[in-house]
Design a protein around this motif. Structure first.
Motif, PDB file in Angstrom:
ATOM      1  N   PHE A  99      -4.443 113.447  -9.767  1.00 64.27           N
ATOM      2  CA  PHE A  99      -4.363 112.092  -9.189  1.00 64.27           C
ATOM      3  C   PHE A  99      -3.737 112.134  -8.409  1.00 64.27           C
ATOM      4  O   PHE A  99      -4.625 110.853  -7.149  1.00 64.27           O
ATOM      5  N   ALA A 100      -3.068 112.363  -7.163  1.00 63.09           N
ATOM      6  CA  ALA A 100      -2.541 111.692  -5.501  1.00 63.09           C
ATOM      7  C   ALA A 100      -3.980 112.449  -5.229  1.00 63.09           C
ATOM      8  O   ALA A 100      -4.060 111.752  -3.974  1.00 63.09           O
ATOM      9  N   GLU A 101      -4.576 113.751  -4.918  1.00 69.14           N
ATOM     10  CA  GLU A 101      -6.215 113.168  -4.360  1.00 69.14           C
ATOM     11  C   GLU A 101      -7.460 112.348  -4.712  1.00 69.14           C
ATOM     12  O   GLU A 101      -7.649 112.595  -3.473  1.00 69.14           O
ATOM     13  N   ALA A 102      -7.048 111.966  -5.668  1.00 65.42           N
ATOM     14  CA  ALA A 102      -8.534 111.170  -5.954  1.00 65.42           C
ATOM     15  C   ALA A 102      -7.955 109.299  -6.404  1.00 65.42           C
ATOM     16  O   ALA A 102      -8.717 109.219  -6.684  1.00 65.42           O
ATOM     17  N   CYS A 103      -6.759 108.947  -5.898  1.00 64.51           N
ATOM     18  CA  CYS A 103      -6.203 108.439  -6.464  1.00 64.51           C
ATOM     19  C   CYS A 103      -7.027 106.992  -5.937  1.00 64.51           C
ATOM     20  O   CYS A 103      -7.388 107.256  -4.465  1.00 64.51           O
ATOM     21  N   ASP A 104      -7.716 106.273  -6.521  1.00 64.20           N
ATOM     22  CA  ASP A 104      -8.092 104.870  -5.551  1.00 64.20           C
ATOM     23  C   ASP A 104      -7.503 103.900  -5.600  1.00 64.20           C
ATOM     24  O   ASP A 104      -7.032 103.315  -7.068  1.00 64.20           O
ATOM     25  N   THR A 105      -7.142 102.887  -4.544  1.00 61.46           N
ATOM     26  CA  THR A 105      -6.095 101.709  -5.186  1.00 61.46           C
ATOM     27  C   THR A 105      -6.736 100.790  -5.330  1.00 61.46           C
ATOM     28  O   THR A 105      -6.557  99.266  -5.529  1.00 61.46           O
TER      29      THR A 105
END
Length: 170
Positions: free
Chosen positions: A81-87
């Motif tokens: 999730f940290a790598e692919a988190c999309d704000t």
């Protein structure tokens, strides 16, 4: 699930994710009420908006909790999730897909004031459905929610991610 019959589960109201200030006192009360009855207590909440207060409370109480900032992260896997988190994404789980009106639409007043939709969701571009199960009905529901919010739809099957591993380890 997993044939685990040696566990007891105490649920707190899920709507408290809309009021994270209620989570820590409820966890403290639940742990205090059950401490004498169990060898180990494991809190299956991530931080969930408590700003680190839940982790601090669990340390003070001497109980473990699942690591992560929120359920979206631990269902995906915290590292992934940290790598692919999309704000710019609004995240949706199976539970939230089932309870969207009760947890999002009505509490935000969108049932009464639909013109507020863009005020609330205007900075999002995509709804990412993090599916724990393979349920075509829920996937269709999530797709309809994305359309209602005016967002593109993305489906990611996550399973139970770090939650499954944390429970197995605990």
């Amino acid at each position: 699930m997993n044939g685990w019959d040696h566990l007891d589960l105490q649920c707190l109201p899920a709507i408290w994710h809309n009021h994270p200030e209620r989570i820590v006192p409820a966890i403290e009360e639940a742990v205090a009420a059950r401490r004498g009855a169990y060898d180990r207590i494991f809190v299956v909440y991530a931080d969930c908006g408590t700003g680190g207060q839940l982790q601090a409370a669990c340390e003070t109480l001497g109980v473990q909790m699942i690591p992560g900032p929120h359920c979206y992260s631990f269902f995906t896997g915290n590292a992934a999730f940290a790598e692919a988190c999309d704000t710019t994404a609004f995240y949706l789980t199976d539970f939230l897909a089932r309870q969207f009106d009760a947890f999002v639409w009505r509490p935000l007043g969108l049932d009464r004031h639909p013109q507020l939709r863009d005020t609330y969701f205007g900075n999002y571009t995509t709804l990412i459905y993090l599916a724990q199960t393979d349920d075509p009905v829920l996937t269709k529901t999530a797709h309809k929610i994305a359309a209602r919010m005016g967002l593109a739809f993305e489906h990611r099957h996550t399973g139970y991610g770090d939650l499954a591993q944390a429970l197995a380890t605990a």
